[in-house]
Design an enzyme around this catalytic site. Structure first.
Site, PDB file in Angstrom:
ATOM      1  N   ARG A  31       8.554 -18.323  24.085  1.00  0.00           N
ATOM      2  CA  ARG A  31       7.552 -19.349  24.366  1.00  0.00           C
ATOM      3  C   ARG A  31       6.132 -18.806  24.413  1.00  0.00           C
ATOM      4  NH1 ARG A  31      10.986 -20.848  29.520  1.00  0.00           N
ATOM      5  NH2 ARG A  31      11.275 -18.626  29.194  1.00  0.00           N
ATOM      6  N   SER A  57      13.754 -23.603  32.783  1.00  0.00           N
ATOM      7  CA  SER A  57      14.757 -24.125  33.717  1.00  0.00           C
ATOM      8  C   SER A  57      14.216 -24.083  35.141  1.00  0.00           C
ATOM      9  CB  SER A  57      16.037 -23.293  33.638  1.00  0.00           C
ATOM     10  OG  SER A  57      16.566 -23.335  32.339  1.00  0.00           O
TER      11      SER A  57
END
Ligand code: ADP
Length: 163
Positions: free
Chosen positions: A92, A130
């Site tokens: 990311r 998450s």
């Protein structure tokens, strides 16, 4: 020969970012095996079996995927046992780069036979993790657009019982 890729991770829980990475990997390989790894140093919200079921349900439309739960041992050894030619990881940002680079380098030292294939996160999911999902959901925030529907329901249930 069938080209198998292993996508290992904690998936606590699976997010739309993970699903996007899996969907893209499934186009590159004949089969993608998603391995739910139990990280003993991390406390997880979902059990390995719960994660496995949630991932299986979320990936029903992607035929060439399979989910397993795995505890202990080197991930490269698991990849070898499965006959995988590659390990998939997502990236990311630069923090991911440093982390993934170290893991991939260490894995390369363990075995030369398995390549790490890193897929850059889609721009829509670059902020998504998450832990952020859990942080927001814990305080009643809406994460329904960021995780598969079954995962959203499961998170709401979890936190309801934790109150
Ligand atoms: P781990 O504890 O092994 O990092 P995670 O479930 O957090 O397990 O992540 C598994 C892989 O998925 C990692 O390579 C991570 O960089 C990648 N990943 C996590 N979130 C996203 C996202 N939003 N988009 C793309 N890849 C992601």
């Amino acid at each position: 020969m069938k080209k198998i890729a292993l996508f290992p991770g904690s998936f606590d829980p699976l997010t739309n970012g993970h699903v996007d990475t899996i969907r893209r990997a499934a186009k590159l390989f004949d089969e993608v095996v998603i391995a739910v790894l139990t990280n003993t140093s991390k406390v997880s919200l979902f059990t390995a079996e719960e994660k496995k079921t949630l991932i299986e349900t979320s990936l029903e439309s992607i035929e060439n995927t399979r989910v397993i739960a795995h505890t202990g041992g080197l991930t490269v050894e698991l990849a070898k046992e499965l006959g995988a030619v590659a390990m998939i990881r997502g990236m990311r940002n630069t923090s991911d780069f440093d982390y993934e680079y170290s893991i991939a380098s260490m894995n390369k030292l363990q075995t030369n036979d398995i390549e790490t294939v890193i897929l850059l996160a889609d721009e829509h999911y670059r902020f998504l993790s998450s832990s952020l999902i859990k942080e927001v959901a814990k305080f009643g925030g809406d994460v329904s657009s960021l995780v598969p529907m079954v995962v959203n329901k499961a998170i709401i249930e979890k936190y309801k019982h934790q109150k």
